[in-house]
Scaffold this motif. Sequence first.
Motif, mmCIF file in Angstrom:
data_model
loop_
_atom_site.group_PDB
_atom_site.id
_atom_site.type_symbol
_atom_site.label_atom_id
_atom_site.label_comp_id
_atom_site.label_asym_id
_atom_site.label_seq_id
_atom_site.Cartn_x
_atom_site.Cartn_y
_atom_site.Cartn_z
ATOM 1 N N TYR A 42 129.499 61.176 84.935
ATOM 2 C CA TYR A 42 130.476 61.889 84.155
ATOM 3 C C TYR A 42 130.686 61.093 82.803
ATOM 4 C CZ TYR A 42 132.025 64.840 87.999
ATOM 5 O OH TYR A 42 131.987 65.838 89.020
ATOM 6 N N SER A 43 131.052 61.816 81.868
ATOM 7 C CA SER A 43 130.797 61.135 80.462
ATOM 8 C C SER A 43 132.520 61.148 80.268
ATOM 9 C CB SER A 43 130.353 61.802 79.299
ATOM 10 O OG SER A 43 130.907 63.276 79.165
ATOM 11 N N PRO A 44 132.850 60.227 79.391
ATOM 12 C CA PRO A 44 134.385 60.022 79.075
ATOM 13 C C PRO A 44 134.943 60.999 78.615
ATOM 14 C CG PRO A 44 133.328 57.824 78.715
ATOM 15 C CD PRO A 44 132.288 59.093 78.804
ATOM 16 N N THR A 45 134.466 61.705 77.708
ATOM 17 C CA THR A 45 134.738 63.059 76.872
ATOM 18 C C THR A 45 133.550 64.000 76.836
ATOM 19 O OG1 THR A 45 134.459 62.264 74.563
ATOM 20 C CG2 THR A 45 136.283 61.344 75.572
ATOM 21 N N THR A 46 133.965 65.136 76.111
ATOM 22 C CA THR A 46 132.737 65.848 75.784
ATOM 23 C C THR A 46 132.404 65.770 74.350
ATOM 24 O OG1 THR A 46 134.211 67.511 75.237
ATOM 25 C CG2 THR A 46 133.303 67.638 77.576
ATOM 26 N N ALA A 47 132.922 64.687 73.512
ATOM 27 C CA ALA A 47 132.452 64.683 72.025
ATOM 28 C C ALA A 47 131.098 63.833 71.961
ATOM 29 C CB ALA A 47 133.517 63.858 71.386
ATOM 30 N N ILE A 48 130.197 64.631 72.345
ATOM 31 C CA ILE A 48 128.902 63.779 72.841
ATOM 32 C C ILE A 48 127.950 64.404 71.496
ATOM 33 C CG2 ILE A 48 127.253 63.180 74.107
ATOM 34 C CD1 ILE A 48 129.603 62.241 75.127
ATOM 35 N N TYR A 49 127.236 63.687 70.515
ATOM 36 C CA TYR A 49 126.567 64.254 69.421
ATOM 37 C C TYR A 49 125.245 63.260 69.611
ATOM 38 C CZ TYR A 49 131.084 66.470 68.207
ATOM 39 O OH TYR A 49 132.236 67.047 68.255
ATOM 40 N N GLY A 50 124.936 62.744 70.395
ATOM 41 C CA GLY A 50 123.465 62.116 70.614
ATOM 42 C C GLY A 50 123.272 61.564 72.025
ATOM 43 N N ILE A 51 122.066 61.925 72.123
ATOM 44 C CA ILE A 51 121.658 61.596 73.709
ATOM 45 C C ILE A 51 120.143 61.546 73.768
ATOM 46 C CG2 ILE A 51 121.251 64.013 74.469
ATOM 47 C CD1 ILE A 51 122.523 63.422 77.128
ATOM 48 N N ALA A 52 119.508 60.574 74.448
ATOM 49 C CA ALA A 52 118.128 60.172 74.425
ATOM 50 C C ALA A 52 117.794 59.662 75.573
ATOM 51 C CB ALA A 52 117.874 59.500 73.147
ATOM 52 N N ALA A 53 116.418 59.836 76.304
ATOM 53 C CA ALA A 53 116.263 58.912 77.681
ATOM 54 C C ALA A 53 114.618 58.780 77.430
ATOM 55 C CB ALA A 53 116.483 59.938 78.502
ATOM 56 N N ASP A 54 114.329 57.604 77.925
ATOM 57 C CA ASP A 54 112.830 57.351 78.111
ATOM 58 C C ASP A 54 112.486 56.542 79.314
ATOM 59 O OD1 ASP A 54 110.134 57.569 77.178
ATOM 60 O OD2 ASP A 54 110.193 55.983 75.979
ATOM 61 N N TYR A 55 111.255 56.728 79.852
ATOM 62 C CA TYR A 55 110.850 55.841 80.866
ATOM 63 C C TYR A 55 110.348 54.757 80.587
ATOM 64 C CZ TYR A 55 110.904 60.084 84.021
ATOM 65 O OH TYR A 55 111.459 61.260 84.963
ATOM 66 N N LYS A 56 110.330 53.792 81.465
ATOM 67 C CA LYS A 56 109.378 52.734 81.530
ATOM 68 C C LYS A 56 108.195 52.943 82.340
ATOM 69 C CE LYS A 56 110.693 48.522 83.153
ATOM 70 N NZ LYS A 56 111.581 47.310 83.395
ATOM 71 N N PRO A 57 107.006 52.023 82.052
ATOM 72 C CA PRO A 57 105.788 52.393 82.946
ATOM 73 C C PRO A 57 105.840 52.465 84.401
ATOM 74 C CG PRO A 57 105.216 51.291 80.955
ATOM 75 C CD PRO A 57 106.862 50.912 81.135
ATOM 76 N N ASN A 58 107.013 51.580 84.768
ATOM 77 C CA ASN A 58 106.949 51.570 86.506
ATOM 78 C C ASN A 58 107.982 52.639 87.041
ATOM 79 O OD1 ASN A 58 109.652 50.925 85.728
ATOM 80 N ND2 ASN A 58 109.795 49.087 86.780
ATOM 81 N N GLY A 59 108.347 53.702 86.171
ATOM 82 C CA GLY A 59 108.952 54.790 86.710
ATOM 83 C C GLY A 59 110.445 54.644 86.616
ATOM 84 N N ASP A 60 110.984 53.528 86.318
ATOM 85 C CA ASP A 60 112.553 53.321 85.999
ATOM 86 C C ASP A 60 112.661 54.122 84.541
ATOM 87 O OD1 ASP A 60 112.879 51.945 88.008
ATOM 88 O OD2 ASP A 60 113.014 50.030 87.196
ATOM 89 N N LEU A 61 114.034 54.297 84.344
ATOM 90 C CA LEU A 61 114.303 55.134 82.990
ATOM 91 C C LEU A 61 115.770 54.507 82.610
ATOM 92 C CD1 LEU A 61 116.370 57.829 83.337
ATOM 93 C CD2 LEU A 61 114.288 58.894 83.976
ATOM 94 N N ALA A 62 116.107 55.030 81.291
ATOM 95 C CA ALA A 62 117.505 54.814 80.900
ATOM 96 C C ALA A 62 117.675 55.931 79.761
ATOM 97 C CB ALA A 62 117.401 53.627 79.918
ATOM 98 N N LEU A 63 118.858 56.413 80.276
ATOM 99 C CA LEU A 63 119.810 57.568 79.556
ATOM 100 C C LEU A 63 120.813 57.131 78.460
ATOM 101 C CD1 LEU A 63 120.234 60.500 79.179
ATOM 102 C CD2 LEU A 63 121.924 60.307 81.103
ATOM 103 N N PHE A 64 120.555 57.273 77.358
ATOM 104 C CA PHE A 64 121.654 56.628 76.418
ATOM 105 C C PHE A 64 122.389 58.012 75.846
ATOM 106 C CE2 PHE A 64 118.036 53.766 76.553
ATOM 107 C CZ PHE A 64 118.681 52.681 76.606
ATOM 108 N N PHE A 65 123.630 57.881 75.718
ATOM 109 C CA PHE A 65 124.650 59.060 75.177
ATOM 110 C C PHE A 65 125.746 58.362 74.389
ATOM 111 C CE2 PHE A 65 126.398 58.344 79.461
ATOM 112 C CZ PHE A 65 127.726 58.403 79.254
ATOM 113 N N ALA A 66 126.022 58.916 73.191
ATOM 114 C CA ALA A 66 126.891 58.535 72.243
ATOM 115 C C ALA A 66 128.250 59.269 72.179
ATOM 116 C CB ALA A 66 126.547 58.454 70.793
#
Length: 667
Positions: free
Chosen positions: A142-166
Motif C-alpha cells: 500500500y502507498s501512504p497516500t494517493t498523491a502519487i505523480y511518479g512511478i517507475a520500475a526496472d529489472y536487473k538481469p537476474n530477475g530481481d526488480l525494483a519499483l519506485f514511486f513518489a
Amino acid sequence: MRSLSSTLLTAQKEASRVPYVRVEAKNKTAGIVRLNWTRLYTGSEADYFHAVTIPDDGSLIRVRLTPRVDSRKLYRQRVANPSPESDFSQWTYCNQYNAVIVTCCSLGAEVSIFWIKSDQGIYRLKSTDSGVTFGSPELIDYSPTTAIYGIAADYKPNGDLALFFADQTTLYVKKYVSGNWQNKVAWDKTTGDLSGVAAVYDGDWNLFITGKDSEGNFKLWSLVYGDGHDIAAGTWSELKQFASASSDGNFEYHRAFMDKPDVYRCFFTERFTGTKAYNRPFWSHSVLDTNFIDNLWHEPVPFNLSSEYGLAIAHHGNYCWLSNPSGVWRAKLTEESLDLTANVLSLRQELTKEEGRLIVELNNSHGQYASPGEGELEVLDIGCQLEVSPGYITSQGNEISSGLAFWVDAYEHTSSGGKASLILYASDGWNLIENWRARHQFRWNKGSDEMCVKALLAFVLARVGIKLEVKSQSSVITSYYPDFTIHPNNKGDMVIRKLVSFIPDVVFIEGNKAYIVNPCPSDNSVYSYGLAHPVFEGGYRRRAWELNRVQVEGYDPVNGEPVVVDSFSWTQITRLYDRLSQLEDRNIDSVSKAEQRGEAYLRQAEIESASGAIRIPPNCGQQLYDVIDITDSRAGLSDEKKRVLGLILLYNPRHGEYEERLLLGAV
C-alpha cells in the motif's frame, strides 16, 4: 599527440609520400546518433498516465489510464513486430479502474505492469509470454497516500526488480528479490513535492527525477539507488541537478521517462504557465563514454508535440520507440555513414585556440551530390558530423589517424566551365559551445564546496554533448571552488573562457572531446622536425610580453581584509618597464591563490610572446598544445622547443598538395 602506428610514423617522414585522407559524413552529433523520429500512429486517446516496454521478442507493450471522467481505467496493448504498417489502435481493458498512476517493465519474456489504486493498493500484473497473456492482479503493498505523480520500475538481469514511486515529497523503493517482495524503503532526501521518476538498471538503479526542492524551485535531478556498482547496495547517492527553474517563474518540470539504448536518453514535460501557456516534452541524453553518476547531460531540447503527460521511451534492436496514449514514434538507432573520400577535390582544416573550421570541396560533375539530405544522401545534410582522418598509403595499405570531427553549418553548389562542386562548410565543438545559451540560472559554491573548476567545465561542456578528458592538469583545477554563477542567456564560450581564466590550464577540443592541458615549461617534446621529418619553410618570432606584472586582489573573509598580491617577470620589466594587468576576484581568499592566479596569467603571456610557423608534410597525430622540437640550421635552431598553438591542414589532390602549417608559441 595522437598515437600512430610505426608504419604511419615512417611514411610521414619519407621523401616520397603518398597521401590518403578519409572524409566521412555520419548521422551523429558529438559522437551520438541523432534520432530522426517518424510518427507511426495518431489516435484520439486522451492524454493521461502511460508507459511502454519492449520484451525480448520485440513486441511493443503499451499501457495507459483513462482520465477521471472515464473512471481511470487501465488498458494494455501488445503489438507484435511493430512497424509503420502496424495497428496501434487496439487496446485491452484490464478490468481495473480507479488507478491513479501506472508503469511497466520487462526482462526476457517477462512483463510486469504496476499501478496504484485510489484505495492506496499497489498492484502488479505479470506475463511470462511477452505480454500475450497476463495472470491475475497481485496486491503487493500500500502507498501512504494517493498523491502519487511518479512511478517507475526496472529489472536487473537476474530477475530481481525494483519499483519506485513518489508519494508527495518522498521517494519509495520496493524491491523484488529472489521471488519475494521486500518492505518498501523511503529515501533519505529532503525536497518539495515530486512529479516524476524514471528508472534504468545498469549495475545500480539509475533514476531521473522531476520535482521541487525544499524552497519550491523546480528541478531535474539524477539519483542512484545503489546495488554495489557505483553506490553501495541499499544506499542513495546525492541528488544531482541538471536543470532548474525558479519557484517565482513560469516554468515547471513533470513526467519523467528514461531508457538506455546507447547512452541514457530521457524525456520530461516542461510546463509554461505564462502567456501562451504550454505543456511540451523535452529530451536530453547523457554524454558519450560517461557514467550516469557523473550527471553529465546535454542541454534539454524541445520535441514537436503538446502533451501534459509526456513521452515514454523504449528500444529494441535497431530502433528506439516513443509512445503516449495517442501516438507512437520510431527512430533508427544505427550509425549511418557516407564515405566522401573518393570525391574530395580539396580540403582545408584549421584548428586554433578557440576555433576549428573545415572546408571540403567535393566533385559533383555527375550530379551525385545534387540533393543533400535526400535518398542516398540522407546522411549528408546541415548538422551532420564530418569525420576527417589524415593519413598516408603505407606498406600496410591506407592508414589514418582518426579523432577529428566537425559539424556541417552550410553547403554550397558551384558550377562553372563544365565543373560542378559541392562545398561543405563545417566547424568543430567550439561552435557548438558558442551557440549554447544558458536557459536558466545556475550557481555553485555559494555556501559550501560543491564543484571545483574541473567539474564546472565538465558540466558546461556536457550541455553540448562534449566530454572532458585530461592530458595533464594543475592542482588548482581540482582544488579551487569559486562562487560561480551562470546567468540566463550567457553564451557557452564566454562561460568556458571565464572558468579557464581561474586556472593555469588550457582547454582544446578535438572530435567529441575537450582536453585539459597544463602547459609547463618543463614539458618534454613529443615529436621532432627538421631532421627525419622535413621542414619546408619556417618563421620564428619573439616579441615582448603583453603583460609582465599582474596584480591580483581578493578578499579574506576570516580577517575581513583585502588580499593583494603582485606577480612579476623581472626580466621583461628590466627591458620594457612594467606592463600591468589588474584583476579582482573575491573568490580568492588567500595569498597562495592570488599567487597562482598571477603566475597563470604570466605563463599565458610567456607562451604567446613567441610566434611563427613551420610548413611541413602533415604529421597525422599532431595536437594543439603539444611540445615539439625544431632543428633549422638556417634559422639557428637546434632542438628548439616550441608549443603548437594552431594547425592548418591543406589537401588538394588535383595539384599534388598535402601539407600542414603548425602555428608556434613558446613552451
